[in-house]
Design a protein around this motif. Structure first.
Motif, PDB file in Angstrom:
ATOM      1  N   ILE B  48       0.965  -1.050  -0.387  1.00 24.47           N
ATOM      2  CA  ILE B  48       0.350   0.440   0.500  1.00 24.47           C
ATOM      3  C   ILE B  48       1.195   0.999  -0.101  1.00 24.47           C
ATOM      4  CG2 ILE B  48      -1.909   1.280   1.476  1.00 24.47           C
ATOM      5  CD1 ILE B  48      -2.620  -1.135   1.929  1.00 24.47           C
ATOM      6  N   ARG B  49       2.560   1.288   1.150  1.00 19.52           N
ATOM      7  CA  ARG B  49       2.575   2.703   1.121  1.00 19.52           C
ATOM      8  C   ARG B  49       3.248   2.256  -0.843  1.00 19.52           C
ATOM      9  NH1 ARG B  49       8.996   2.217   2.997  1.00 19.52           N
ATOM     10  NH2 ARG B  49       9.162  -0.017   1.581  1.00 19.52           N
ATOM     11  N   PHE B  50       3.873   1.292  -1.683  1.00 23.07           N
ATOM     12  CA  PHE B  50       4.771   1.394  -2.513  1.00 23.07           C
ATOM     13  C   PHE B  50       3.659   2.310  -3.501  1.00 23.07           C
ATOM     14  CE2 PHE B  50       6.004  -0.123  -6.874  1.00 23.07           C
ATOM     15  CZ  PHE B  50       7.208   0.939  -6.814  1.00 23.07           C
ATOM     16  N   GLY B  51       2.230   1.535  -3.343  1.00 21.56           N
ATOM     17  CA  GLY B  51       1.243   1.958  -4.115  1.00 21.56           C
ATOM     18  C   GLY B  51       0.588   3.247  -3.720  1.00 21.56           C
ATOM     19  N   SER B  52       0.926   4.127  -2.876  1.00 21.83           N
ATOM     20  CA  SER B  52       0.498   5.206  -2.903  1.00 21.83           C
ATOM     21  C   SER B  52       1.217   6.553  -3.570  1.00 21.83           C
ATOM     22  CB  SER B  52      -0.193   5.506  -1.438  1.00 21.83           C
ATOM     23  OG  SER B  52       1.795   5.135  -0.370  1.00 21.83           O
ATOM     24  N   ILE B  53       2.552   6.049  -3.348  1.00 14.29           N
ATOM     25  CA  ILE B  53       3.683   6.189  -3.600  1.00 14.29           C
ATOM     26  C   ILE B  53       2.963   6.681  -5.307  1.00 14.29           C
ATOM     27  CG2 ILE B  53       5.737   6.883  -5.301  1.00 14.29           C
ATOM     28  CD1 ILE B  53       6.952   5.782  -1.738  1.00 14.29           C
ATOM     29  N   LEU B  54       3.183   5.630  -6.414  1.00 14.09           N
ATOM     30  CA  LEU B  54       2.442   5.447  -7.042  1.00 14.09           C
ATOM     31  C   LEU B  54       0.980   6.066  -7.438  1.00 14.09           C
ATOM     32  CD1 LEU B  54       2.550   1.700  -8.048  1.00 14.09           C
ATOM     33  CD2 LEU B  54       4.194   3.536  -9.169  1.00 14.09           C
ATOM     34  N   MET B  55       0.214   6.399  -6.591  1.00 16.05           N
ATOM     35  CA  MET B  55      -1.213   6.585  -7.343  1.00 16.05           C
ATOM     36  C   MET B  55      -0.835   8.153  -7.590  1.00 16.05           C
ATOM     37  SD  MET B  55      -4.116   5.966  -4.364  1.00 16.05           S
ATOM     38  CE  MET B  55      -3.318   7.285  -2.889  1.00 16.05           C
ATOM     39  N   LEU B  56       0.261   9.021  -6.848  1.00 17.29           N
ATOM     40  CA  LEU B  56      -0.126  10.513  -6.906  1.00 17.29           C
ATOM     41  C   LEU B  56       0.558   9.876  -8.154  1.00 17.29           C
ATOM     42  CD1 LEU B  56       1.587  11.345  -3.012  1.00 17.29           C
ATOM     43  CD2 LEU B  56      -0.503  11.653  -4.707  1.00 17.29           C
ATOM     44  N   GLY B  57       1.610   9.377  -8.733  1.00 20.10           N
ATOM     45  CA  GLY B  57       2.385   9.474 -10.012  1.00 20.10           C
ATOM     46  C   GLY B  57       1.568   9.427 -11.072  1.00 20.10           C
ATOM     47  N   ALA B  58       0.894   8.551 -11.229  1.00 16.02           N
ATOM     48  CA  ALA B  58      -0.163   7.816 -12.116  1.00 16.02           C
ATOM     49  C   ALA B  58      -1.059   8.872 -12.234  1.00 16.02           C
ATOM     50  CB  ALA B  58      -0.984   6.845 -11.681  1.00 16.02           C
ATOM     51  N   ILE B  59      -1.951   9.527 -11.826  1.00 11.47           N
ATOM     52  CA  ILE B  59      -3.033  10.655 -12.149  1.00 11.47           C
ATOM     53  C   ILE B  59      -2.776  11.690 -12.819  1.00 11.47           C
ATOM     54  CG2 ILE B  59      -4.632  12.780 -10.810  1.00 11.47           C
ATOM     55  CD1 ILE B  59      -5.294  10.003  -9.289  1.00 11.47           C
ATOM     56  N   GLY B  60      -1.384  12.220 -12.786  1.00 12.84           N
ATOM     57  CA  GLY B  60      -1.120  13.079 -13.935  1.00 12.84           C
ATOM     58  C   GLY B  60      -0.984  12.315 -15.114  1.00 12.84           C
ATOM     59  N   LEU B  61      -0.238  10.960 -15.266  1.00 17.01           N
ATOM     60  CA  LEU B  61      -0.674  10.224 -16.484  1.00 17.01           C
ATOM     61  C   LEU B  61      -1.704  10.297 -16.963  1.00 17.01           C
ATOM     62  CD1 LEU B  61       2.005   9.288 -17.391  1.00 17.01           C
ATOM     63  CD2 LEU B  61       2.039   7.158 -17.231  1.00 17.01           C
ATOM     64  N   THR B  62      -2.561   9.633 -16.349  1.00 17.38           N
ATOM     65  CA  THR B  62      -3.969   9.534 -16.430  1.00 17.38           C
ATOM     66  C   THR B  62      -4.366  10.505 -17.471  1.00 17.38           C
ATOM     67  OG1 THR B  62      -5.728   7.855 -16.541  1.00 17.38           O
ATOM     68  CG2 THR B  62      -5.275   9.704 -14.563  1.00 17.38           C
ATOM     69  N   LEU B  63      -4.369  11.870 -16.487  1.00 16.80           N
ATOM     70  CA  LEU B  63      -5.486  13.268 -17.285  1.00 16.80           C
ATOM     71  C   LEU B  63      -4.431  13.500 -18.317  1.00 16.80           C
ATOM     72  CD1 LEU B  63      -5.700  15.008 -13.722  1.00 16.80           C
ATOM     73  CD2 LEU B  63      -7.410  14.193 -14.695  1.00 16.80           C
ATOM     74  N   THR B  64      -2.848  13.317 -18.120  1.00 14.76           N
ATOM     75  CA  THR B  64      -2.903  13.642 -19.880  1.00 14.76           C
ATOM     76  C   THR B  64      -3.089  13.385 -20.650  1.00 14.76           C
ATOM     77  OG1 THR B  64      -0.837  13.665 -18.967  1.00 14.76           O
ATOM     78  CG2 THR B  64      -0.461  15.043 -18.706  1.00 14.76           C
ATOM     79  N   TYR B  65      -3.419  11.881 -20.231  1.00 14.14           N
ATOM     80  CA  TYR B  65      -3.924  10.705 -21.489  1.00 14.14           C
ATOM     81  C   TYR B  65      -5.052  10.948 -21.799  1.00 14.14           C
ATOM     82  CZ  TYR B  65      -4.632   7.166 -24.200  1.00 14.14           C
ATOM     83  OH  TYR B  65      -3.962   5.853 -25.663  1.00 14.14           O
ATOM     84  N   LYS B  66      -6.037  11.822 -21.109  1.00 16.76           N
ATOM     85  CA  LYS B  66      -7.431  11.725 -21.717  1.00 16.76           C
ATOM     86  C   LYS B  66      -7.326  13.163 -21.815  1.00 16.76           C
ATOM     87  CE  LYS B  66     -11.034   9.808 -21.524  1.00 16.76           C
ATOM     88  NZ  LYS B  66     -12.990   9.568 -20.692  1.00 16.76           N
ATOM     89  N   ILE B  67      -6.740  14.216 -21.598  1.00 13.09           N
ATOM     90  CA  ILE B  67      -7.196  15.570 -21.677  1.00 13.09           C
ATOM     91  C   ILE B  67      -6.200  16.163 -22.955  1.00 13.09           C
ATOM     92  CG2 ILE B  67      -7.016  18.217 -20.652  1.00 13.09           C
ATOM     93  CD1 ILE B  67      -8.160  17.329 -18.232  1.00 13.09           C
ATOM     94  N   LEU B  68      -4.946  15.830 -22.776  1.00  8.14           N
ATOM     95  CA  LEU B  68      -4.127  16.113 -23.633  1.00  8.14           C
ATOM     96  C   LEU B  68      -4.254  15.095 -25.580  1.00  8.14           C
ATOM     97  CD1 LEU B  68      -1.715  17.672 -21.850  1.00  8.14           C
ATOM     98  CD2 LEU B  68      -3.309  18.482 -23.608  1.00  8.14           C
ATOM     99  N   ASN B  69      -4.270  14.197 -24.177  1.00  6.31           N
ATOM    100  CA  ASN B  69      -4.477  12.643 -25.896  1.00  6.31           C
ATOM    101  C   ASN B  69      -3.208  12.054 -26.031  1.00  6.31           C
ATOM    102  OD1 ASN B  69      -5.740  10.827 -27.393  1.00  6.31           O
ATOM    103  ND2 ASN B  69      -6.073  12.609 -28.922  1.00  6.31           N
ATOM    104  N   PHE B  70      -2.236  12.238 -25.375  1.00  4.23           N
ATOM    105  CA  PHE B  70      -1.165  11.743 -25.443  1.00  4.23           C
ATOM    106  C   PHE B  70      -0.635  10.916 -24.464  1.00  4.23           C
ATOM    107  CE2 PHE B  70       2.337  13.590 -24.405  1.00  4.23           C
ATOM    108  CZ  PHE B  70       2.251  15.063 -24.314  1.00  4.23           C
ATOM    109  N   ALA B  71       0.430   9.722 -24.714  1.00  7.94           N
ATOM    110  CA  ALA B  71       0.873   9.184 -23.402  1.00  7.94           C
ATOM    111  C   ALA B  71       2.226  10.069 -22.656  1.00  7.94           C
ATOM    112  CB  ALA B  71       1.132   7.616 -23.513  1.00  7.94           C
TER     113      ALA B  71
END
Lengths: 408, 355
Positions: B48-71
């Motif tokens: 959970i500790r490692f997952g919560s770090i990833l969680m914070l990082g993954a939000i930005g990745l998924t938002l840029t993917y959805k809104i700016l449409n690129f990985a």
């Protein structure tokens, strides 16, 4: 002296590149191109006359052509995937590294293995001929492509990018950790070279027995220093075969179908093309070429370790080469590879001219070890971004391919 | 009967795969908690500790993917860039705060000084990362807005190497650590049978991550900007016609993504034993695995995916000691490939995301 010559080489290449990129008219670009080539040739010639003995200058040239040739092969492989079909593979290093490792494991003699470090490791190598290694490398790389393709080719193109970079990373982990197969971080040394015993006159007093090739006894006839010339022929042969084959298939119905998929996948699908199959074939063909390049490099430098999976040297540089040279054009892919390799390899010599340390108000900066490498990378990234922004078609734009059956 | 069963399966394939995946996750949790030799709650807490770090990082990745449409392949390096800014500010603060506030110069308050320094460093890392991301967007991505998404991906791949080289040039390749002492132990025993250790650092990491996620949820759900962002991720053109300032929303996207990434970077530096320039590319693979597992483009999916990835790799590695712990990224990637094969739209994604 040699540093000044390499500096001149860089300046001429960059200036020529700039002129080629900015001029619009065809004739002035040809003049710039020929002028750059002549200037480069003259610099090399003057350099060889001035200080370096001609022998070492030639061996430098052969080295340059061999390494540049392997990059050209990689660039051709990427051109099939990205240039023709629009498949976004940023795991070139993975396919390349798989080729290098598989070929090495197949060809290496079991005797050559030295006990690595403190622990004793039994490593199984197969001691097969080079040709088997090359074919095995190409097959292994193709199999990796099939796995990646099945998972991602039905989806949006970004998924392929993520999967290829992941595969490349996993293969690097395997090469580092499976010491029983790859000797881990120490790497495999003394990889045998094709026909080395048959061609090179052995150094030493007692004459070695003539080499037995398919029952025919041939005496060795070239000196060790000239073996590279023979190997260069192998590189050149592979490059030529790949180039001619790709030129041929890019004009075939298959090549046209790939470009149709790149331009508009839904339209190709509507015309009854099985786009998944075409994309898969294109990915495999590209991967096979990259695997071959891996095998060739492994036997050329005679040493591999997990750094063959380095995404900077083996993925990013190849991408820059293809984009600079001209996406979708095989000649452009080869030209871009040699051009960028010239810039990349000669700039590494600039390190000799720069001061080793620099005193700044913030403190002493170690230029050679800390600043030089990163700045070189940043410069090449900036070059890529500028080309993406202002000349996305590259130096040699894609030719128009139409079927010969169509009346113009 | 078999014919009707088969047709029922065929019709409900989507739902069945989804529930099978959930079932496998639940079975995995049970296996890790009760059955595995080396199992128990400890690997799950670490996960959970490692997952919560990833969680914070993954939000930005998924938002840029959805809104700016690129990985965005440069996201991992933005994360580590923020962490390095925090490192510099941290060092500066530890030196300068005692001169400003003499009470902090007292050796008895040493731990407090380091904590305050780290807090200021984290805040400045957030702003530094946001500024840097906006600068890159202004210089590079904005000009490519109308290009194909693959061109943007190449540009971001180049940018990733650029940021890594920049970090290497400024801070060097050696491992850096923050000045705060990470070895303050705090033992938490819970549920009698389920005993596990948890350091203060782990507790802070997990609670900060979840607090930020809840704040983000409230922001997306109830504020005007959050609603506009969700509208944009649904349909960019429709959002523009209805008067949403898309460029402003894109800036918000970069801001939220990079800010959270910087926090994730600082926690990664604290939890994973120091900062190195290549950490960005290492963590990027986890982030992509988390985003795809949860369903690309969905922030809540990214959170879920990050937790699953974090827990899965500790659960799978800790009990089976024959697997080298070096293969941790391999497990994340294996999950990614399996997910792409059986359910490419992810756990929370909706069907038909092919394009």
């Amino acid at each position: 002296m040699s540093q000044i010559i390499s500096l001149l080489l860089v300046i001429i290449s960059v200036a020529g590149l700039a002129i080629l990129l900015t001029r619009k008219s065809r004739s002035s670009r040809w003049i710039a191109f020929v002028g750059t080539l002549i200037a480069l040739g003259l610099t090399v010639l003057i350099g060889s006359l001035l200080d370096a003995p001609s022998e070492s200058m030639f061996s430098f040239l052969v080295d340059f052509l061999m390494l540049g040739g392997t990059y050209a092969i990689l660039s051709l492989g990427l051109n099939v995937q990205w240039g023709y079909t629009g498949l976004f593979n940023i795991g070139v290093a993975g396919f390349f590294g798989v080729g290098a490792y598989v070929s090495t494991i197949l060809v290496q003699d079991p005797i050559n293995v030295v006990g690595a470090g403190n622990e004793s490791i039994t490593v199984h190598f197969f001691n097969l001929p080079f040709v088997v290694g090359l074919l095995g490398a190409m097959a292994a790389s193709g199999i990796v492509a099939v796995v990646v393709g099945f998972a991602t080719l039905r989806l949006r193109s970004d998924y392929l990018a993520i999967a290829t970079i992941g595969v490349s990373e996993i293969l690097r982990l395997i090469a580092t950790n499976e010491r029983g197969i790859t000797i881990g971080n120490r790497g495999i040394e003394n990889i045998p070279q094709p026909l080395h015993q048959c061609l090179v006159i052995p150094v030493g007093a007692n004459p070695a027995p003539p080499c037995d090739l398919f029952g025919i006894k041939i005496p060795q006839f070239i000196s060790l220093a000239h073996y590279d010339w023979f190997y260069f022929l192998i590189v050149l042969g592979f490059l030529l075969i790949a180039f001619l084959a790709l030129e041929r298939i890019s004009r075939s119905p298959w090549g046209r179908a790939l470009r149709a998929i790149r331009e508009d996948e839904d339209a190709a699908l509507a015309l009854g093309k099985n786009t998944f199959r075409f994309k898969m074939q294109s990915l495999i063909v590209g991967a096979i070429i990259m695997g071959g390049a891996g095998s060739i490099v492994a036997h050329m430098v005679k040493f591999i370790d997990p750094s063959v999976f380095d995404p900077l040297q083996r993925t990013f540089l190849v991408w820059v080469m293809l984009i600079v040279g001209g996406t979708g054009n095989n000649k452009g892919a080869i030209f871009g590879a040699f051009l960028m390799w010239a810039i990349w390899s000669t700039t590494s010599r600039l390190n000799d001219i720069l001061p080793p340390t620099l005193l700044t108000p913030l403190g002493k900066i170690d230029v050679a070890s800390q600043l030089f490498g990163p700045i070189r990378i940043m410069a090449i990234v900036i070059a890529l971004e500028v080309i993406l922004l202002y000349r996305p078609r590259g130096l040699i734009a894609e030719e128009k391919h139409t079927s010969t059956k169509i009346d113009h | 009967m078999p014919a009707t069963l088969l047709s029922w399966i065929r019709h409900n394939r989507e739902a069945i795969t989804k529930w099978v995946i959930w079932g496998i996750i639940a079975l995995g949790l049970i296996w890790g908690l009760f059955i595995a030799d080396n199992g128990g709650p400890q690997p799950i807490v670490d996960g959970i500790r490692f997952g919560s770090i990833l969680m914070l990082g993954a939000i930005g990745l998924t938002l840029t993917y959805k809104i700016l449409n690129f990985a965005n392949f440069a996201h991992g390096d933005i994360l580590i860039f923020g962490a390095y800014i925090a490192f510099s500010v941290d060092g500066l603060m530890v030196d300068s705060l005692p001169q400003l506030f003499p009470i902090l110069a007292d050796p008895a308050n040493d731990d407090l000084l380091r904590l305050i320094a780290l807090f200021i460093a984290m805040i400045s890392a957030v702003f530094g990362a946001i500024g840097f991301a906006l600068l890159i967007d202004r210089i590079l991505y904005r000009r490519l807005r109308r290009s194909a998404s693959v061109v943007l991906v190449i540009a971001s791949f180049g940018m990733a190497l650029f940021i890594r080289a920049l970090v290497q040039a400024v801070w060097g390749v050696a491992t850096h650590t923050y000045s705060v002492r990470v070895t303050l132990p705090m033992y938490v025993d819970a549920f009698g049978i389920f005993q596990f250790r948890m350091t203060l650092l782990q507790l802070v990491t997990i609670t900060t991550a979840f607090t930020l996620i809840i704040l983000l949820h409230l922001f997306l759900r109830y504020t005007r900007t959050g609603k506009a962002m969700r509208a944009m991720s649904d349909n960019m053109d429709l959002a523009r016609v209805s008067g949403i300032n898309t460029e402003k929303m894109i800036r918000w996207t970069w801001g939220i993504g990079s800010g959270l990434a910087a926090v994730a970077g600082v926690f990664a530096g604290l939890n994973l034993g120091g900062l190195t320039p290549i950490q960005g590319s290492d963590i990027l693979l986890y982030l992509f695995a988390a985003v795809i597992l949860g369903g690309i483009g969905s922030p809540y999916g990214a959170m879920l995916g990050a937790l699953v990835i974090g827990i899965a790799q500790t659960i799978l590695i800790a009990p089976v000691t024959t697997i080298s712990s070096q293969y941790k990224p391999g497990i994340a990637f294996l999950l990614l490939i399996i997910m792409l094969l059986v359910r490419p739209q992810g756990l929370l994604g909706s069907a038909g995301r092919k394009g």
